[in-house]
Design a protein around this motif. Structure first.
Motif, PDB file in Angstrom:
ATOM      1  N   ILE A 199      -1.964  17.181  19.242  1.00  0.00           N
ATOM      2  CA  ILE A 199      -1.531  17.317  17.847  1.00  0.00           C
ATOM      3  C   ILE A 199      -0.179  16.640  17.663  1.00  0.00           C
ATOM      4  CG2 ILE A 199      -0.498  19.597  18.310  1.00  0.00           C
ATOM      5  CD1 ILE A 199      -1.162  20.367  15.405  1.00  0.00           C
ATOM      6  N   GLY A 200      -0.018  15.911  16.561  1.00  0.00           N
ATOM      7  CA  GLY A 200       1.277  15.317  16.240  1.00  0.00           C
ATOM      8  C   GLY A 200       2.223  16.378  15.704  1.00  0.00           C
ATOM      9  N   GLY A 243       7.630   2.340   8.462  1.00  0.00           N
ATOM     10  CA  GLY A 243       7.278   3.170   7.318  1.00  0.00           C
ATOM     11  C   GLY A 243       6.967   4.586   7.790  1.00  0.00           C
ATOM     12  N   GLU A 244       6.046   5.265   7.103  1.00  0.00           N
ATOM     13  CA  GLU A 244       5.687   6.630   7.490  1.00  0.00           C
ATOM     14  C   GLU A 244       4.730   6.610   8.685  1.00  0.00           C
ATOM     15  OE1 GLU A 244       4.156   8.945   4.289  1.00  0.00           O
ATOM     16  OE2 GLU A 244       5.924   8.647   3.007  1.00  0.00           O
ATOM     17  N   PHE A 245       5.049   7.356   9.713  1.00  0.00           N
ATOM     18  CA  PHE A 245       4.151   7.460  10.863  1.00  0.00           C
ATOM     19  C   PHE A 245       4.504   8.686  11.695  1.00  0.00           C
ATOM     20  CE2 PHE A 245       7.843   5.344  12.566  1.00  0.00           C
ATOM     21  CZ  PHE A 245       7.909   5.676  13.917  1.00  0.00           C
ATOM     22  N   THR A 246       3.485   9.246  12.349  1.00  0.00           N
ATOM     23  CA  THR A 246       3.720  10.334  13.297  1.00  0.00           C
ATOM     24  C   THR A 246       4.173   9.700  14.599  1.00  0.00           C
ATOM     25  OG1 THR A 246       2.098  11.798  12.282  1.00  0.00           O
ATOM     26  CG2 THR A 246       2.664  12.228  14.582  1.00  0.00           C
ATOM     27  N   ALA A 247       5.316  10.146  15.102  1.00  0.00           N
ATOM     28  CA  ALA A 247       5.923   9.486  16.254  1.00  0.00           C
ATOM     29  C   ALA A 247       5.709  10.219  17.570  1.00  0.00           C
ATOM     30  CB  ALA A 247       7.428   9.327  16.009  1.00  0.00           C
ATOM     31  N   LYS A 288      -3.947   4.420  15.749  1.00  0.00           N
ATOM     32  CA  LYS A 288      -2.868   3.426  15.711  1.00  0.00           C
ATOM     33  C   LYS A 288      -1.541   4.014  16.191  1.00  0.00           C
ATOM     34  CE  LYS A 288      -1.661   4.317  10.858  1.00  0.00           C
ATOM     35  NZ  LYS A 288      -1.536   3.748   9.500  1.00  0.00           N
ATOM     36  N   GLU A 289      -1.374   5.336  16.099  1.00  0.00           N
ATOM     37  CA  GLU A 289      -0.118   5.973  16.503  1.00  0.00           C
ATOM     38  C   GLU A 289       0.055   5.980  18.019  1.00  0.00           C
ATOM     39  OE1 GLU A 289       0.099   8.814  12.532  1.00  0.00           O
ATOM     40  OE2 GLU A 289      -0.703   9.625  14.412  1.00  0.00           O
ATOM     41  N   ALA A 320      -6.161   3.374  23.791  1.00  0.00           N
ATOM     42  CA  ALA A 320      -5.477   4.357  22.940  1.00  0.00           C
ATOM     43  C   ALA A 320      -6.355   5.564  22.641  1.00  0.00           C
ATOM     44  CB  ALA A 320      -5.030   3.688  21.635  1.00  0.00           C
ATOM     45  N   ALA A 321      -7.630   5.337  22.366  1.00  0.00           N
ATOM     46  CA  ALA A 321      -8.534   6.423  21.968  1.00  0.00           C
ATOM     47  C   ALA A 321      -8.736   7.460  23.069  1.00  0.00           C
ATOM     48  CB  ALA A 321      -9.878   5.848  21.543  1.00  0.00           C
TER      49      ALA A 321
END
Length: 352
Positions: A123-124, A234-238, A315-316, A337-338
């Motif tokens: 979970i982010g 921009g907006e992204f979960t890091a 993508k994160e 990544a997946a």
């Protein structure tokens, strides 16, 4: 006399043998009972493990802590074992089993999995938006105006190998600096509370500042941003919380409850007015009695989490896999990544 002693010894051996058998049977029964209880919990959907060990953050409230206070996590309880010093340290502690979950920048998670750590992001929990971001600041009179000007300069940040280092290198790569040129930019670890002072005293040339430290520094004036992580992406979960693969296999219902509860807490913080959220944070900090300073809570602005309930987008992680390949820290095709994360425990199917 010798005959009597021999008989007595044989009798004692028989008694101890019987005791040993009884203890073995009891131990086996206990193990079977525990296994049966765990299997029964799994079959019923109830959490198999009712206590989760974790590291906190001084003067801050994590989303699992908020979830517990809101009642979303029950019947599971959290057990605080101390405070983390950085994201990489927190997920390493989770990987070794000293805590049950830990959180860090997604790029740091990629690197730890590449090092064969058996963990999965579930979970982010933090990210970047127009309100919540980190900036790379210089003094107003600094000669640093462009990326090339950073060659030979010192950049102060809270830890290496994590969010801020990756943001800096991404900024330099995007602006055409070679790997050899980037190596000439010196990264210096500076405690966050000392970073602004180090910048103003010319001990470092660039300071990474976020949250309350950024806002207070800007209020005092005399500094300007060179760039921010919001400018870059921009907006992204890091960053994400991770569980070990063993934990997920052994306690699937506990993993699901943890992720669902934390996701609901994120959405509670996202959908309530900031003043309501801050009041709740202050209450939690006061009641947990860790002798902390809660002065940074009034500066809280947003969760920064992009996906609903911490839903992780491919993508994160993909962006950091690609970046680490480009930086020479991973081989092409080494990781997909997946395979580094899962959303199967989320309370929000497809992030909706």
């Amino acid at each position: 006399m010798m005959f009597l002693l021999a008989r007595q010894k044989k009798r004692i051996r028989r008694i101890w043998g019987a005791i040993g058998i009884a203890l073995c049977l009891l131990f086996t029964a206990l193990l079977s009972g525990c296994a049966g209880s765990s299997a029964g919990a799994a079959a019923s959907g109830q959490p198999e493990k009712l206590e989760l060990r974790y590291q906190g953050s001084v003067g801050n409230v994590t989303f699992p802590e908020l979830a517990e206070d809101l009642g979303y996590l029950a019947p599971i309880k959290l057990k605080w074992i101390g405070n983390t010093i950085s994201g990489p340290q927190d997920i390493q502690t989770a990987a070794t089993g000293d805590v049950d979950f830990g959180g860090a920048f997604n790029g740091a998670i990629v690197k730890l999995i590449a090092a064969k750590a058996p963990i999965t992001a579930v979970i982010g929990y933090y990210g970047v938006d127009q309100h919540t971001y980190s900036g790379f600041f210089v003094t107003e009179d600094s000669p640093i105006k462009s990326p090339k000007d950073l060659i030979g300069k010192k950049v102060g940040m809270n830890t290496l190998g994590a969010h801020h280092e990756s943001m800096l290198k991404e900024y330099l790569h995007r602006n055409g600096l070679t790997n050899e040129e980037i190596k000439q930019v010196t990264l210096v670890v500076v405690p966050p509370v000392n970073t602004e002072q180090s910048l103003r005293q010319k001990q470092i040339d660039v300071a990474v500042l976020g949250g309350i430290l950024r806002d207070k520094a800007l209020e005092r004036g005399g500094i300007r941003p060179l760039f921010t992580d919001y400018d870059l992406f921009g907006e992204f979960t890091a960053g994400s919380y991770v569980l070990t693969n063993k934990f997920i296999k052994q306690y699937p219902n506990t993993a699901k409850k943890f992720v669902e509860a934390t996701g609901k807490a994120i959405e509670w913080a996202r959908t309530n007015p900031p003043d309501v959220v801050k009041a709740r944070f202050e209450k939690i900090i006061k009641e947990r009695g860790r002798n902390e300073d809660a002065s940074n809570v009034p500066y809280w602005k947003s969760t920064g989490v992009a996906g609903k309930g911490g839903w992780i987008a491919e993508k994160e992680f993909g962006v950091w896999v690609d970046w680490l390949v480009k930086d020479g820290q991973l081989k092409e095709g080494q990781l997909k990544a997946a395979e580094l994360y899962t959303n199967r425990f989320s309370a929000y199917p497809d992030g909706k």
